[in-house]
Scaffold this motif. Structure first.
Motif, PDB file in Angstrom:
ATOM      1  N   MET A   1       0.643  -1.186   0.137  1.00  0.00           N
ATOM      2  CA  MET A   1       0.066  -0.053  -0.015  1.00  0.00           C
ATOM      3  C   MET A   1       0.991   1.202   0.049  1.00  0.00           C
ATOM      4  O   MET A   1       2.099   1.441   0.871  1.00  0.00           O
ATOM      5  N   MET A   2       0.655   2.078  -0.696  1.00  0.00           N
ATOM      6  CA  MET A   2       1.502   3.328  -0.861  1.00  0.00           C
ATOM      7  C   MET A   2       0.270   4.343  -0.251  1.00  0.00           C
ATOM      8  O   MET A   2      -0.446   4.572  -0.138  1.00  0.00           O
ATOM      9  N   SER A   3       0.970   5.381   0.499  1.00  0.00           N
ATOM     10  CA  SER A   3       0.401   6.309   1.231  1.00  0.00           C
ATOM     11  C   SER A   3       1.129   7.823   0.870  1.00  0.00           C
ATOM     12  O   SER A   3       2.174   8.041   1.155  1.00  0.00           O
ATOM     13  N   LEU A   4       0.262   8.677   0.820  1.00  0.00           N
ATOM     14  CA  LEU A   4       1.198  10.146   0.737  1.00  0.00           C
ATOM     15  C   LEU A   4       1.643  10.327   2.116  1.00  0.00           C
ATOM     16  O   LEU A   4       2.582  11.468   2.007  1.00  0.00           O
ATOM     17  N   ALA A   5       1.292   9.897   3.283  1.00  0.00           N
ATOM     18  CA  ALA A   5       2.255   9.991   4.316  1.00  0.00           C
ATOM     19  C   ALA A   5       3.734   9.326   4.581  1.00  0.00           C
ATOM     20  O   ALA A   5       4.108   9.294   5.411  1.00  0.00           O
ATOM     21  N   LEU A  15      -2.582   4.128  -3.462  1.00  0.00           N
ATOM     22  CA  LEU A  15      -3.017   3.038  -3.663  1.00  0.00           C
ATOM     23  C   LEU A  15      -3.939   2.341  -2.478  1.00  0.00           C
ATOM     24  O   LEU A  15      -3.299   2.149  -1.345  1.00  0.00           O
ATOM     25  N   LEU A  16      -5.026   1.908  -2.568  1.00  0.00           N
ATOM     26  CA  LEU A  16      -5.884   1.406  -1.426  1.00  0.00           C
ATOM     27  C   LEU A  16      -6.468   0.581  -1.981  1.00  0.00           C
ATOM     28  O   LEU A  16      -6.699   0.150  -3.291  1.00  0.00           O
ATOM     29  N   ASN A  17      -6.903  -0.553  -1.035  1.00  0.00           N
ATOM     30  CA  ASN A  17      -7.658  -1.989  -1.453  1.00  0.00           C
ATOM     31  C   ASN A  17      -9.142  -1.204  -1.509  1.00  0.00           C
ATOM     32  O   ASN A  17      -9.531  -0.729  -0.434  1.00  0.00           O
ATOM     33  N   LEU A  18      -9.799  -1.360  -2.621  1.00  0.00           N
ATOM     34  CA  LEU A  18     -11.156  -0.444  -2.614  1.00  0.00           C
ATOM     35  C   LEU A  18     -12.114  -1.181  -1.452  1.00  0.00           C
ATOM     36  O   LEU A  18     -13.071  -0.306  -1.290  1.00  0.00           O
ATOM     37  N   TRP A  33      -8.042  14.602   8.373  1.00  0.00           N
ATOM     38  CA  TRP A  33      -7.036  13.481   8.412  1.00  0.00           C
ATOM     39  C   TRP A  33      -7.824  12.445   7.738  1.00  0.00           C
ATOM     40  O   TRP A  33      -9.074  12.200   8.429  1.00  0.00           O
ATOM     41  N   HIS A  34      -7.009  11.727   6.879  1.00  0.00           N
ATOM     42  CA  HIS A  34      -7.674  10.412   6.294  1.00  0.00           C
ATOM     43  C   HIS A  34      -7.011   9.415   6.657  1.00  0.00           C
ATOM     44  O   HIS A  34      -5.873   9.127   6.249  1.00  0.00           O
ATOM     45  N   TRP A  35      -7.384   8.308   7.542  1.00  0.00           N
ATOM     46  CA  TRP A  35      -6.490   7.051   7.857  1.00  0.00           C
ATOM     47  C   TRP A  35      -7.372   5.993   7.420  1.00  0.00           C
ATOM     48  O   TRP A  35      -8.631   5.878   7.289  1.00  0.00           O
ATOM     49  N   ASN A  36      -6.552   4.818   7.026  1.00  0.00           N
ATOM     50  CA  ASN A  36      -6.917   3.474   6.378  1.00  0.00           C
ATOM     51  C   ASN A  36      -7.115   2.833   7.632  1.00  0.00           C
ATOM     52  O   ASN A  36      -6.299   2.154   8.243  1.00  0.00           O
ATOM     53  N   ALA A  37      -8.531   2.797   8.117  1.00  0.00           N
ATOM     54  CA  ALA A  37      -8.630   1.778   9.405  1.00  0.00           C
ATOM     55  C   ALA A  37      -8.660   0.631   9.200  1.00  0.00           C
ATOM     56  O   ALA A  37      -8.385  -0.168   9.940  1.00  0.00           O
ATOM     57  N   SER A  38      -8.994   0.190   8.028  1.00  0.00           N
ATOM     58  CA  SER A  38      -8.848  -1.447   7.796  1.00  0.00           C
ATOM     59  C   SER A  38      -7.301  -1.821   7.886  1.00  0.00           C
ATOM     60  O   SER A  38      -6.909  -3.102   8.416  1.00  0.00           O
ATOM     61  N   VAL A 130      -0.756   4.592   8.355  1.00  0.00           N
ATOM     62  CA  VAL A 130      -2.139   4.278   7.754  1.00  0.00           C
ATOM     63  C   VAL A 130      -2.575   5.637   7.440  1.00  0.00           C
ATOM     64  O   VAL A 130      -3.818   5.320   6.910  1.00  0.00           O
ATOM     65  N   LEU A 131      -1.953   6.748   7.531  1.00  0.00           N
ATOM     66  CA  LEU A 131      -2.283   7.967   7.367  1.00  0.00           C
ATOM     67  C   LEU A 131      -2.410   8.082   5.793  1.00  0.00           C
ATOM     68  O   LEU A 131      -1.121   8.044   5.476  1.00  0.00           O
ATOM     69  N   VAL A 132      -3.561   8.323   5.078  1.00  0.00           N
ATOM     70  CA  VAL A 132      -3.592   8.180   3.573  1.00  0.00           C
ATOM     71  C   VAL A 132      -3.578   9.507   3.291  1.00  0.00           C
ATOM     72  O   VAL A 132      -2.456   9.733   2.225  1.00  0.00           O
ATOM     73  N   LEU A 133      -4.066  10.607   3.864  1.00  0.00           N
ATOM     74  CA  LEU A 133      -4.019  11.935   3.449  1.00  0.00           C
ATOM     75  C   LEU A 133      -4.305  12.852   4.521  1.00  0.00           C
ATOM     76  O   LEU A 133      -5.085  12.676   5.369  1.00  0.00           O
ATOM     77  N   ARG A 134      -3.705  14.090   4.646  1.00  0.00           N
ATOM     78  CA  ARG A 134      -3.801  15.146   5.371  1.00  0.00           C
ATOM     79  C   ARG A 134      -4.009  16.307   4.597  1.00  0.00           C
ATOM     80  O   ARG A 134      -3.284  16.570   3.516  1.00  0.00           O
ATOM     81  N   VAL A 135      -5.171  17.023   4.754  1.00  0.00           N
ATOM     82  CA  VAL A 135      -5.636  18.048   3.833  1.00  0.00           C
ATOM     83  C   VAL A 135      -5.598  19.193   5.042  1.00  0.00           C
ATOM     84  O   VAL A 135      -6.284  19.335   5.956  1.00  0.00           O
ATOM     85  N   PRO A 136      -4.508  20.298   4.700  1.00  0.00           N
ATOM     86  CA  PRO A 136      -4.675  21.328   5.822  1.00  0.00           C
ATOM     87  C   PRO A 136      -5.639  22.146   5.545  1.00  0.00           C
ATOM     88  O   PRO A 136      -6.644  22.177   4.681  1.00  0.00           O
ATOM     89  N   PRO A 137      -6.119  22.897   6.861  1.00  0.00           N
ATOM     90  CA  PRO A 137      -7.333  23.875   6.710  1.00  0.00           C
ATOM     91  C   PRO A 137      -7.150  24.864   5.722  1.00  0.00           C
ATOM     92  O   PRO A 137      -6.039  25.572   5.120  1.00  0.00           O
TER      93      PRO A 137
END
Length: 140
Positions: A1-5, A15-18, A33-38, A130-137
């Motif tokens: 799995m690739m993560s922006l983090a 890349l995520l498992n759908l 904050w977007h985490w891949n919980a699975s 597991v942090l997929v993406l962080r979008v600043p305010p």
């Protein structure tokens, strides 16, 4: 799995498992904050660490509070969840913890006044993985 983090893999493609569940948290400043919980749960289970006890009443949790924090909370569905499956927390930058998996199980426990749930807590390093993406305010 690739993560922006993950700075070793570089930004740009996630890349995520759908079938993976991604939990989104909006902090007090409006950052997302977007985490891949699975993947977080897979890491927690593979770590060999035993789940810990979590007592909802020690945190003053009630249904209105849970509904304000997780707007998609379905109370009817919550009552069908398996309370033997641990919930999952990640450490947050401000010293608190964010629940990224188990909102319905937590609501189930609160609704039925079940005093204790099992929980896993990822380490800072695992949470980062597991942090997929962080979008600043947004700029004001």
């Amino acid at each position: 799995m690739m993560s922006l983090a993950d700075p070793q893999r570089g930004p740009g493609i996630v890349l995520l498992n759908l079938s993976d569940q991604v939990f989104t948290f909006v902090d007090s400043e409006g950052g997302q904050w977007h985490w891949n919980a699975s993947e977080g749960m897979r890491i927690a289970l593979a770590s060999g660490r035993e789940p810990q006890a979590f007592y909802p009443s020690n945190h003053g949790l009630d249904i209105p509070q849970l509904q304000s924090q997780y707007t998609d909370l379905d109370l009817e569905y919550a009552l069908t969840t398996d309370l033997t499956k641990p919930i999952l927390f990640v450490p947050f930058w401000d010293g608190t913890h964010v629940l990224i998996d188990g909102w319905h199980r937590l609501a189930h426990a609160v609704l039925k006044a079940i005093p204790c749930l099992l929980c896993h807590e990822l380490t800072e390093e695992e949470a980062y993985l597991v942090l997929v993406l962080r979008v600043p305010p947004e700029e004001k």
